[in-house]
Design an enzyme around this catalytic site. Structure first.
Site, PDB file in Angstrom:
ATOM      1  N   ASN A   1      -5.557  99.244  53.553  1.00 28.11           N
ATOM      2  CA  ASN A   1      -6.361 100.364  53.081  1.00 28.11           C
ATOM      3  C   ASN A   1      -7.311 100.732  54.214  1.00 28.11           C
ATOM      4  OD1 ASN A   1      -8.044 102.154  51.837  1.00 28.11           O
ATOM      5  ND2 ASN A   1      -8.541 100.846  50.093  1.00 28.11           N
TER       6      ASN A   1
ATOM      7  N   LYS B   1      -9.206  97.398  55.282  1.00 32.12           N
ATOM      8  CA  LYS B   1      -9.071  96.259  54.364  1.00 32.12           C
ATOM      9  C   LYS B   1      -7.603  95.917  54.249  1.00 32.12           C
ATOM     10  CE  LYS B   1     -12.940  97.857  51.648  1.00 32.12           C
ATOM     11  NZ  LYS B   1     -13.187  98.839  50.627  1.00 32.12           N
TER      12      LYS B   1
ATOM     13  N   ARG C   1      -2.399 102.483  51.510  1.00 29.32           N
ATOM     14  CA  ARG C   1      -3.017 103.349  50.501  1.00 29.32           C
ATOM     15  C   ARG C   1      -3.309 104.710  51.121  1.00 29.32           C
ATOM     16  NH1 ARG C   1      -9.062 104.012  48.861  1.00 29.32           N
ATOM     17  NH2 ARG C   1      -8.786 105.323  47.052  1.00 29.32           N
TER      18      ARG C   1
ATOM     19  N   HIS D   1      -7.569 107.801  41.932  1.00 32.45           N
ATOM     20  CA  HIS D   1      -7.499 106.494  41.251  1.00 32.45           C
ATOM     21  C   HIS D   1      -6.167 106.316  40.524  1.00 32.45           C
ATOM     22  CE1 HIS D   1     -12.164 106.104  40.618  1.00 32.45           C
ATOM     23  NE2 HIS D   1     -11.796 105.628  41.798  1.00 32.45           N
TER      24      HIS D   1
ATOM     25  N   GLY E   1     -15.964 102.179  37.872  1.00 29.08           N
ATOM     26  CA  GLY E   1     -16.473 101.389  38.988  1.00 29.08           C
ATOM     27  C   GLY E   1     -17.512 102.224  39.701  1.00 29.08           C
TER      28      GLY E   1
ATOM     29  N   ARG F   1     -21.869 109.999  42.806  1.00 22.84           N
ATOM     30  CA  ARG F   1     -21.349 111.373  42.663  1.00 22.84           C
ATOM     31  C   ARG F   1     -21.784 111.991  41.343  1.00 22.84           C
ATOM     32  NH1 ARG F   1     -15.411 109.424  43.605  1.00 22.84           N
ATOM     33  NH2 ARG F   1     -15.894 108.145  45.407  1.00 22.84           N
TER      34      ARG F   1
ATOM     35  N   GLY G   1     -15.080  97.594  38.009  1.00 24.07           N
ATOM     36  CA  GLY G   1     -16.293  96.763  38.004  1.00 24.07           C
ATOM     37  C   GLY G   1     -17.146  96.868  36.747  1.00 24.07           C
TER      38      GLY G   1
ATOM     39  N   GLU H   1      -5.475  97.234  42.427  1.00 27.64           N
ATOM     40  CA  GLU H   1      -4.822  98.319  43.168  1.00 27.64           C
ATOM     41  C   GLU H   1      -3.950  97.779  44.299  1.00 27.64           C
ATOM     42  OE1 GLU H   1      -8.755 100.407  42.969  1.00 27.64           O
ATOM     43  OE2 GLU H   1      -7.484 102.154  43.307  1.00 27.64           O
TER      44      GLU H   1
END
Ligand code: AMP
Length: 397
Positions: A12, A19, A93, A182, A210, A241, A330, A384
């Site tokens: 990712n 990551k 991703r 997502h 999350g 956001r 989360g 994911e």
């Protein structure tokens, strides 16, 4: 032929981070994982975890090429040895797949160019993914590379939910429609619900709550609506956001506030949501403050819940009923109070939580509604990386 089960390296790549996770897709085991953060800054942070070994370092890492070189060095030094690890593919991703991709795609020059072409729709993400894709294809040239798109699951949205009521010619010319985001998580979680309940026909709402947050309405495995739109800005109240806001606020801020577009972009994406309302984007802090009587924090939670109620109610009506409501990510997986407060507001649907089941802490998927609830309520942890590994694997089978 290796005796080891097939493994997929999931990458990712963000604008300043990379990551990764090495996963056995068939049994869902994570073999090793790690990240490089703050790429290009004076000091970057690297961490690599393999078994009980956890190696962390702070050092300068110039760019994505240097980052991936460092990751390969860590695999070499700490393990597992990539030469013998039986890696059958690399799964990348990718946030925006536009109208081109409704599933995973082998990365060849054509796929690469399409991801590049879609960059205006995801200026922060697609160019960053391409950096990771390009260096990974160079450094690991002997295995196939696969792109897994956040938008793919929502390519099935009916036109009625994917189309904005905008001048048609303008919308077409600039590809303005609802792509969602997502999707890998919503697909993974909704599929898990089908597997766990052993049923094909389910009308479900998945709440991925999350730092980014989104809701989806899924009928018999097919998404029919989702809260994120052209970009991940639309929809629920998130960590930083706004989610839904009257677009006229932009005109107002420009005309009356003299703000520039980039400033408003940053304001809506980075300085709003829980952070804008309370100064804090971490739900744990907001919850602790609300518990201590902080009115600002309480109002932020109330706004978040009010919006969730509207989405759940709207989606239930759009689906003609609701069988399963699923929480993930989360906040969704961990914040039992939010789940209780939301479900208390959803009594009209006959939703009843089991107060004991709701507060049990577990990493496993579970039902948290009471036996007499008209709607089953579940917590299904998302994964994911595993979903990307599985989609990558499935494309090559
Ligand atoms: P994610 O983006 O899925 O990693 O989720 C991050 C969000 O989950 C942050 O707002 C965290 O504060 C929140 N979170 C994690 N653990 C908890 C918890 N035990 N209670 C409430 N929120 C949590």
């Amino acid at each position: 032929m290796s005796d080891l089960p097939p493994r997929v390296l999931v990458i990712n790549s963000g604008s300043s981070s990379l990551k990764y996770q090495l996963i056995e897709p068939e049994d869902g085991i994570s073999i090793a994982s790690g990240l490089v953060e703050r790429i290009g800054e004076p000091v970057s942070h690297t961490e690599h975890i393999y078994g009980d070994k956890d190696v962390a370092m702070d050092q300068p890492i110039l760019d994505h090429t240097a980052a991936l070189r460092e990751v390969l060095r860590l695999f070499n030094q700490v393990g597992p040895d990539l030469e013998t690890a039986n890696i059958i593919a690399v799964g990348h991703r990718v946030v925006q797949g536009g109208r081109y991709f409704d599933g995973p795609a082998l990365i060849d020059d054509q796929t690469r160019n399409l991801i590049d072409q879609l960059s205006p729709l995801a200026p922060l993400h697609n160019p960053a993914h391409l950096k990771g894709i390009d260096v990974a294809r160079q450094m690991l040239p002997d295995v196939p590379h696969v792109a897994v798109f956040d938008t793919a699951f929502f390519q099935t949205l009916p036109d009625a939910s994917a189309t904005y009521a905008l001048d048609k010619e303008t919308a077409d010319r600039y590809s303005i429609r609802r792509y969602g985001a997502h999707g890998t998580s919503h697909q993974y979680v909704s599929n898990r619900v089908h597997d766990l309940l052993g049923r094909k026909r389910i009308r479900q709402i998945v709440l991925h709550l999350g730092n980014g947050a989104s809701a989806s309405a899924v009928v018999n495995g097919r998404a029919i609506d989702t809260s994120m739109g052209l970009t991940p800005l639309e929809g629920l109240v998130m960590g930083t956001r706004t989610g839904d806001i009257d677009p006229a606020a932009i005109f107002h801020l420009m005309r009356v506030g003299g703000m520039k577009l980039d400033e408003i972009d940053t304001l809506f994406n980075k300085r709003s949501g829980l952070k804008g309302l309370t100064g804090d984007n971490d739900m744990r802090s907001v919850r602790a403050r609300a518990n201590a009587g902080d009115k600002e924090a309480r109002l932020a939670l109330d706004i978040m819940i009010h919006r969730l109620v509207k989405y759940v109610g709207g989606y239930a009506a759009a689906m003609g009923g609701l069988d399963v409501l699923t929480f993930t990510a989360g906040i969704g997986e961990n914040d039992a109070v939010l789940r209780q407060e939301l479900c208390d507001r959803l009594k009209i649907f006959g939703i009843k939580l089991d107060p004991v089941g709701n507060v049990l802490r577990s990493k496993d998927p579970r039902t948290i509604s009471s036996d007499d609830s008209a709607v089953r309520v579940m917590v299904v942890p998302t994964n994911e990386e595993l979903a990307i590994a599985r989609q990558t694997f499935s494309l090559l089978e």
